[in-house]
Design a protein around this motif. Structure first.
Motif, PDB file in Angstrom:
ATOM      1  N   LYS A  32       0.691  -1.079   0.111  1.00  0.00           N
ATOM      2  CA  LYS A  32      -0.025   0.025   0.122  1.00  0.00           C
ATOM      3  C   LYS A  32       0.848   1.225   0.078  1.00  0.00           C
ATOM      4  CE  LYS A  32      -3.746  -2.385   2.362  1.00  0.00           C
ATOM      5  NZ  LYS A  32      -4.679  -2.227   3.677  1.00  0.00           N
ATOM      6  N   GLN A  33       0.779   2.127  -1.192  1.00  0.00           N
ATOM      7  CA  GLN A  33       1.447   3.384  -1.307  1.00  0.00           C
ATOM      8  C   GLN A  33       0.803   4.562  -0.492  1.00  0.00           C
ATOM      9  OE1 GLN A  33       4.251   3.383  -2.749  1.00  0.00           O
ATOM     10  NE2 GLN A  33       4.779   5.536  -2.307  1.00  0.00           N
ATOM     11  N   TRP A  34      -0.458   4.678  -0.437  1.00  0.00           N
ATOM     12  CA  TRP A  34      -1.434   5.792   0.148  1.00  0.00           C
ATOM     13  C   TRP A  34      -2.626   4.947   0.832  1.00  0.00           C
ATOM     14  CZ3 TRP A  34       0.271   6.909  -4.733  1.00  0.00           C
ATOM     15  CH2 TRP A  34       1.451   8.013  -4.772  1.00  0.00           C
ATOM     16  N   CYS A  35      -2.701   5.062   1.988  1.00  0.00           N
ATOM     17  CA  CYS A  35      -4.008   4.687   2.927  1.00  0.00           C
ATOM     18  C   CYS A  35      -4.866   5.827   3.418  1.00  0.00           C
ATOM     19  CB  CYS A  35      -3.551   3.937   3.941  1.00  0.00           C
ATOM     20  SG  CYS A  35      -2.805   2.075   3.512  1.00  0.00           S
ATOM     21  N   PHE A  36      -6.024   5.614   2.886  1.00  0.00           N
ATOM     22  CA  PHE A  36      -7.088   6.706   3.432  1.00  0.00           C
ATOM     23  C   PHE A  36      -7.994   6.206   4.697  1.00  0.00           C
ATOM     24  CE2 PHE A  36      -5.972   7.328  -1.187  1.00  0.00           C
ATOM     25  CZ  PHE A  36      -5.501   8.836  -1.105  1.00  0.00           C
ATOM     26  N   ASN A  37      -7.590   6.938   5.730  1.00  0.00           N
ATOM     27  CA  ASN A  37      -8.630   6.868   6.687  1.00  0.00           C
ATOM     28  C   ASN A  37      -8.360   8.087   7.643  1.00  0.00           C
ATOM     29  OD1 ASN A  37      -5.797   6.614   8.145  1.00  0.00           O
ATOM     30  ND2 ASN A  37      -5.663   4.366   7.635  1.00  0.00           N
ATOM     31  N   GLU A  38      -8.592   7.802   8.848  1.00  0.00           N
ATOM     32  CA  GLU A  38      -8.634   8.984   9.734  1.00  0.00           C
ATOM     33  C   GLU A  38      -7.527   9.810  10.192  1.00  0.00           C
ATOM     34  OE1 GLU A  38     -11.062   7.759  13.224  1.00  0.00           O
ATOM     35  OE2 GLU A  38     -12.987   7.986  12.143  1.00  0.00           O
ATOM     36  N   ASN A  39      -6.375   8.825   9.839  1.00  0.00           N
ATOM     37  CA  ASN A  39      -4.971   9.220  10.086  1.00  0.00           C
ATOM     38  C   ASN A  39      -4.345   9.585   9.038  1.00  0.00           C
ATOM     39  OD1 ASN A  39      -5.149   8.597  12.859  1.00  0.00           O
ATOM     40  ND2 ASN A  39      -4.926   6.501  12.600  1.00  0.00           N
ATOM     41  N   ALA A  40      -4.941   9.434   7.931  1.00  0.00           N
ATOM     42  CA  ALA A  40      -4.122   9.928   6.645  1.00  0.00           C
ATOM     43  C   ALA A  40      -4.074  11.391   6.701  1.00  0.00           C
ATOM     44  CB  ALA A  40      -5.152   9.711   5.438  1.00  0.00           C
ATOM     45  N   LYS A  41      -2.524  11.906   5.862  1.00  0.00           N
ATOM     46  CA  LYS A  41      -2.203  13.139   5.734  1.00  0.00           C
ATOM     47  C   LYS A  41      -2.866  13.573   4.540  1.00  0.00           C
ATOM     48  CE  LYS A  41       2.057  12.381   8.379  1.00  0.00           C
ATOM     49  NZ  LYS A  41       3.551  12.441   8.105  1.00  0.00           N
TER      50      LYS A  41
ATOM     51  N   PRO B 195     -17.933   8.982   5.638  1.00  0.00           N
ATOM     52  CA  PRO B 195     -18.812   8.414   6.948  1.00  0.00           C
ATOM     53  C   PRO B 195     -18.344   7.036   7.220  1.00  0.00           C
ATOM     54  CG  PRO B 195     -20.517   9.299   5.396  1.00  0.00           C
ATOM     55  CD  PRO B 195     -19.358   9.328   4.899  1.00  0.00           C
ATOM     56  N   THR B 196     -17.773   6.123   6.351  1.00  0.00           N
ATOM     57  CA  THR B 196     -17.204   4.961   6.683  1.00  0.00           C
ATOM     58  C   THR B 196     -15.654   5.236   7.166  1.00  0.00           C
ATOM     59  OG1 THR B 196     -16.633   4.438   4.490  1.00  0.00           O
ATOM     60  CG2 THR B 196     -18.803   3.804   5.390  1.00  0.00           C
ATOM     61  N   GLY B 197     -15.263   6.212   7.284  1.00  0.00           N
ATOM     62  CA  GLY B 197     -13.688   6.390   7.745  1.00  0.00           C
ATOM     63  C   GLY B 197     -12.729   6.262   6.570  1.00  0.00           C
ATOM     64  N   LYS B 198     -13.143   6.248   5.475  1.00  0.00           N
ATOM     65  CA  LYS B 198     -12.135   6.124   4.037  1.00  0.00           C
ATOM     66  C   LYS B 198     -12.119   7.690   3.438  1.00  0.00           C
ATOM     67  CE  LYS B 198     -11.808   1.779   5.106  1.00  0.00           C
ATOM     68  NZ  LYS B 198     -10.536   1.224   5.665  1.00  0.00           N
ATOM     69  N   GLY B 199     -11.177   7.695   2.440  1.00  0.00           N
ATOM     70  CA  GLY B 199     -11.188   8.925   1.608  1.00  0.00           C
ATOM     71  C   GLY B 199     -12.239   9.015   0.784  1.00  0.00           C
TER      72      GLY B 199
END
Length: 294
Positions: free
Chosen positions: A90-99, A124-128
């Motif tokens: 995974k190069q980029w992960c989108f979640n609540e801690n994503a930059k 709403p599900t915590g993704k980008g």
């Protein structure tokens, strides 16, 4: 264009207001100007004292980054760093801690060239969530001929002391995305800066097809399927992506369908498939060796 004559730089007269003759300045004052892109209108002027303070803070930060680079280089294991077949890195992960500061979101309305809007946020599900409204309505200025695009793009990686760097994806064969779309088609863009200025605008594209509905999908796209463009024009002489010199990744909504769009992204990753032997899906041309290239 600029010309260097006898170690001096000739600046066209139209560049200097109120002067009707060329101005000669020392060549040491020359700096590289990119021909593409827009000026940063948000940049504010600061005092000399504040600039010195900010510079010292930045120097401390860059020294720390340089120290981390040296430590990483000494402890790097080339065997453990090789990609495993069938495993998604995974190069980029989108979640609540994503930059989200690592991403730039733009649309035609940001440059007064249309009325589209877009944003990148947490779903709403915590993704980008890349969403907005696409509009092909033209601005009545007599200049804009086409409108209707929204784009999210990663910023170029940098080493310490603001040195431009690259993503090295040479060990991988596929781009993998886990996403949930709205049935629209999007455009994936990979930037790859070359050594010469004629390569600065080279980009590689491929379509991203999404399904509507509540289910997630995994899109696995071979890098060999990406086709090359320059300034938006598809080139006759196609070539493979220089995977060791990737400068950025982007997704664009530009399917000319007016209305809202919504693309939910879990991660963007890379995969190595040993059975995939194709280098480029398009016809290759042989050009003379004196042509500039890689």
């Amino acid at each position: 264009m600029y010309r260097i004559i006898s170690s001096k730089l000739i600046v066209p007269s139209k560049c200097i207001q109120g002067l009707n003759f060329p101005v000669v300045v020392p060549s040491v004052s020359f700096y590289e100007i990119r021909k593409s892109g827009y000026e940063d209108r948000t940049q504010k002027k600061v005092s000399t004292r504040q600039s010195i303070r900010d510079g010292l803070k930045e120097l401390k930060k860059e020294i720390k980054n340089w120290t981390e680079e040296v430590k990483e280089g000494c402890t790097f294991d080339p065997i453990m760093g090789m990609p495993l077949p069938g495993e998604v890195d995974k190069q980029w992960c989108f979640n609540e801690n994503a930059k989200f500061d690592d991403w730039v979101v733009t649309s035609d309305s940001d440059h007064d060239e249309g009325y589209s809007t877009s944003s990148l946020s947490i779903s709403p599900t915590g993704k980008g969530l890349f969403s907005g409204n696409l509009s092909t309505q033209l601005v009545r200025d007599g200049k804009v001929k086409r409108a209707g695009y929204c784009n999210m793009r990663s910023i170029r990686p940098q080493k310490s002391f603001k040195r431009d760097s690259f993503h090295d994806w040479s060990g991988y064969t596929h781009l993998v995305l886990r996403l949930r779309g709205d049935g629209r088609s999007y455009m994936i863009t990979l930037g790859a800066a070359g050594y010469f200025d004629v390569n600065w605008n080279d980009q590689f594209h491929f379509a991203l097809y999404t399904r509507g509905g509540p289910h997630w999908q995994i899109s696995k796209i071979p890098f060999s399927k990406f086709y090359m463009t320059s300034k938006g024009r598809i080139q006759d002489a196609q070539e493979p992506i220089p995977l060791n010199r990737i400068t950025g990744f982007g997704i664009t909504a530009c399917d000319k369908n007016n209305g809202p769009f919504r693309l939910e992204i879990d991660y963007i990753g890379l995969e190595m498939d040993p059975s995939h032997k194709e280098i480029s899906a398009y016809e290759q041309y042989k050009v003379p060796y004196f042509y500039a290239g890689y």
